[in-house]
Design an enzyme around this catalytic site. Sequence first.
Site, PDB file in Angstrom:
ATOM      1  N   TYR A 238       0.814  -1.213   0.000  1.00 30.09           N
ATOM      2  CA  TYR A 238       0.000   0.000   0.000  1.00 30.09           C
ATOM      3  C   TYR A 238       0.851   1.268   0.000  1.00 30.09           C
ATOM      4  CZ  TYR A 238      -4.458  -2.328   0.946  1.00 30.09           C
ATOM      5  OH  TYR A 238      -5.596  -3.084   0.855  1.00 30.09           O
TER       6      TYR A 238
ATOM      7  N   ASP B 269      -2.030 -18.525   1.748  1.00 27.01           N
ATOM      8  CA  ASP B 269      -2.944 -19.305   0.904  1.00 27.01           C
ATOM      9  C   ASP B 269      -3.639 -20.404   1.729  1.00 27.01           C
ATOM     10  OD1 ASP B 269      -0.458 -20.545   1.151  1.00 27.01           O
ATOM     11  OD2 ASP B 269      -0.323 -21.194  -0.945  1.00 27.01           O
TER      12      ASP B 269
ATOM     13  N   LYS C 177       3.942 -15.242   3.652  1.00 24.78           N
ATOM     14  CA  LYS C 177       4.194 -16.051   2.455  1.00 24.78           C
ATOM     15  C   LYS C 177       5.708 -16.274   2.410  1.00 24.78           C
ATOM     16  CE  LYS C 177       2.856 -18.015  -1.420  1.00 24.78           C
ATOM     17  NZ  LYS C 177       2.002 -19.212  -1.502  1.00 24.78           N
TER      18      LYS C 177
ATOM     19  N   ASP D 292     -12.022  -9.495   4.957  1.00 23.19           N
ATOM     20  CA  ASP D 292     -13.279  -9.580   4.197  1.00 23.19           C
ATOM     21  C   ASP D 292     -13.767 -11.034   4.147  1.00 23.19           C
ATOM     22  OD1 ASP D 292     -13.278  -6.823   3.478  1.00 23.19           O
ATOM     23  OD2 ASP D 292     -14.072  -7.309   1.491  1.00 23.19           O
TER      24      ASP D 292
HETATM   25  C1  IPM Z   1     -10.427  -1.607   3.785  1.00 23.17           C
HETATM   26  C2  IPM Z   1     -10.503  -1.101   2.355  1.00 23.17           C
HETATM   27  C3  IPM Z   1      -9.342  -0.167   2.065  1.00 23.17           C
HETATM   28  C4  IPM Z   1      -8.047  -0.989   2.178  1.00 23.17           C
HETATM   29  C5  IPM Z   1      -9.348   0.574   0.711  1.00 23.17           C
HETATM   30  C6  IPM Z   1     -10.651   1.268   0.461  1.00 23.17           C
HETATM   31  C7  IPM Z   1      -8.217   1.565   0.646  1.00 23.17           C
HETATM   32  O1  IPM Z   1     -10.571  -2.166   1.465  1.00 23.17           O
HETATM   33  O2  IPM Z   1     -10.381  -0.779   4.699  1.00 23.17           O
HETATM   34  O3  IPM Z   1     -10.436  -2.817   3.992  1.00 23.17           O
HETATM   35  O4  IPM Z   1      -7.685  -1.688   1.229  1.00 23.17           O
HETATM   36  O5  IPM Z   1      -7.413  -0.890   3.229  1.00 23.17           O
HETATM   37 MN    MN Z   2     -10.849  -4.099   2.455  1.00 20.64          MN
END
Ligand code: IPM
Ligand code: MN
Length: 363
Positions: free
Chosen positions: A141, A221, A189, A249
């Site tokens: 990032y 993975d 990883k 997620d």
């Molecule tokens: C999260 C989101 C963010 C990330 C994006 C929107 C920058 O997906 O907070 O999980 O990837 O951190």
């Molecule tokens: Mn996210």
Amino acid sequence: MKLKVLVTAGDGIGPEVTREAVSVLQEAAASGGHEILITEGRIGGIAITTDGTPLPQQTLDAALASDAVLLGAVGGNEFNSMPPNKRPEAGLLGLRAALGGFANLRPAFALKELAINSPLRAEIIDGADILFVRELLGGLYFGQPREWDREKGEAWNTMRYTREEVARVARIAFQLAQKRRKKLTSVDKANVLEVSQLWRATVIEVAAEFPDVTLEHQYVDAMAMHLMNRPRDFDVVVTENLFGDILSDESGVITGSLGMLPSATIGGKVNLYEPIHGSAPDIAGKGLANPLGAILTSALILRHSAGLETEAAAIETAVRKVLEQGFRTPDLARTNPEGLTVLGTCEMGAKIREMVKELLVHA
Ligand code: IPM
Ligand code: MN
Ligand code: NAD
């Protein structure tokens, strides 16, 4: 006590869910005579449209002058063709960097009432309770260099960590594990990436300070699979930025909906609180969004920025009780609408508010 909270509601369902989170936050705080001073700031797509930048200086200044920042969500389809550094998401990443919090706590838990909403069998998820600690300021990032060279038809990003960056987030994860079931899973990883080898070696070094915590390592993975096969085996999970984004997620499958998951980012100048879901353009503006992730995020504000544990726990209990009573937002009633009452975003917020009041004022 007085707590100054900057609310950056952002885009899509962001304003819809933060409205409910703020009203629950104020209800919970007021019951104990505490005051929450709310100010608002623009971020993301709305800020691009209004101010020409995804993170206006005014928002940044207000954030740094607050005790806590509550973010809704950023992003919208109309910005999808913009380069990463101009997009709504850049506003959020800029805010994270400026506030300095590096440990993003993402609790994921299975609630009995929502078991039927998960594609996983109830006996697999029953009792699952995981705390992801996602490193938030490093890795792909933020690593340099990064570029898309259109002429060459080539693009690159850099996954980069220093030993100190790994050690500080590992230390927080170990400390949290000490207060829970004393198990830490570090995800990397290391069979392919040098960065992951540094990650693993550093986590092992830090482990010496926490002999009471059992440390295990998993490759990312395999971890993605273990999470779905045996989520109950995990307590605290620490991992780098992108792996943490993806695995958290995925854990929405354990809770029954992405709309249930809160987060708190600690370790910097000002703590940042955000539900983990996005702006959900597919349902925005329709009053269908699940505000519970944002509402549970407001509980984390009370816990981590105000030390109001009773009030924080009351919000969490209220969420459980309202679900027990059969109230659901549409995302939580996908497969089993019978016998349930489906509510919109505002109605669900109101139910939680009433329940918080009952728990704290009439207790
Ligand atoms: C999260 C989101 C963010 C990330 C994006 C929107 C920058 O997906 O907070 O999980 O990837 O951190
Ligand atoms: Mn996210
Ligand atoms: P998303 O999280 O917005 O949505 C994924 C799916 O989950 C959608 O079907 C959506 O309707 C559903 N969903 C999400 N939150 C919900 C809620 N509270 N209630 C009910 N359903 C919910 O992810 P996406 O569609 O991949 O991304 C949309 C935009 O959001 C993108 O621009 C992305 O960059 C952005 N995003 C922002 C954040 C953030 O601001 N923290 C986080 C993730 C994604």
